[in-house]
Design a protein around this motif. Sequence first.
Motif, PDB file in Angstrom:
ATOM      1  N   PRO A   1      25.950  55.591  18.472  1.00  0.00           N
ATOM      2  CA  PRO A   1      24.895  54.806  19.175  1.00  0.00           C
ATOM      3  C   PRO A   1      24.598  53.504  18.376  1.00  0.00           C
ATOM      4  O   PRO A   1      24.287  52.486  18.824  1.00  0.00           O
TER       5      PRO A   1
ATOM      6  N   ALA B   1      29.561  61.872  17.320  1.00  0.00           N
ATOM      7  CA  ALA B   1      28.448  61.347  18.241  1.00  0.00           C
ATOM      8  C   ALA B   1      27.508  60.790  17.816  1.00  0.00           C
ATOM      9  O   ALA B   1      26.914  59.855  18.481  1.00  0.00           O
ATOM     10  N   ASN B   2      26.709  61.324  16.750  1.00  0.00           N
ATOM     11  CA  ASN B   2      25.401  60.856  16.096  1.00  0.00           C
ATOM     12  C   ASN B   2      25.854  59.513  15.584  1.00  0.00           C
ATOM     13  O   ASN B   2      24.815  58.649  15.276  1.00  0.00           O
ATOM     14  N   GLN B   3      26.892  58.979  15.258  1.00  0.00           N
ATOM     15  CA  GLN B   3      27.200  57.682  14.632  1.00  0.00           C
ATOM     16  C   GLN B   3      27.491  56.583  15.530  1.00  0.00           C
ATOM     17  O   GLN B   3      27.563  55.515  15.073  1.00  0.00           O
TER      18      GLN B   3
ATOM     19  N   PRO C   1      14.307  62.185  17.595  1.00  0.00           N
ATOM     20  CA  PRO C   1      14.950  62.971  18.602  1.00  0.00           C
ATOM     21  C   PRO C   1      14.232  63.242  19.634  1.00  0.00           C
ATOM     22  O   PRO C   1      12.977  63.600  19.577  1.00  0.00           O
TER      23      PRO C   1
ATOM     24  N   THR D   1      16.183  56.374  15.817  1.00  0.00           N
ATOM     25  CA  THR D   1      15.303  56.898  17.070  1.00  0.00           C
ATOM     26  C   THR D   1      14.805  58.241  17.013  1.00  0.00           C
ATOM     27  O   THR D   1      15.750  59.142  16.791  1.00  0.00           O
TER      28      THR D   1
ATOM     29  N   ALA E   1      19.479  53.439  15.317  1.00  0.00           N
ATOM     30  CA  ALA E   1      19.489  54.252  14.473  1.00  0.00           C
ATOM     31  C   ALA E   1      18.072  54.753  14.040  1.00  0.00           C
ATOM     32  O   ALA E   1      17.255  53.688  14.133  1.00  0.00           O
TER      33      ALA E   1
END
Length: 123
Positions: free
Chosen positions: A35, A31-33, A107, A105, A103
């Motif tokens: 965006p 999921a973190n890859q 948290p 951004t 990338a």
Amino acid sequence: MPHPYPYADYLADSIARQLTQLADHLSQLPANQVPPVLGRVLNPEDGVLGRFTGLLVAGSVFAKDRAERGALPPEVWLALGRAANELHDIGLDLDEHIESFTAGTPPVAKPAAASPLVVRRHR
């Protein structure tokens, strides 16, 4: 003698195949890859969306010329132009949110609260 498989056909088929591969790959990414990849795809200038919009604009110009000569129905030109305009507008709408996909951004300090996706009118 023309080539039996013109280069433009090869490019169109190759791009379609790569888009399918990208969609498959995207669905398997952590999921973190996702965006940053979506941000690159949805970029209205340099991304897939922007480039596809440019392709439809070029198609619309071609169709306009052919429609003026009577080789295509005017509805074809109008449909391509409308599609290009709609995609351009969608790109502008998404451009406001591209930073959400970038990338790096930072948290969010606290988790975002879930929000309803459908707003109901009260009578």
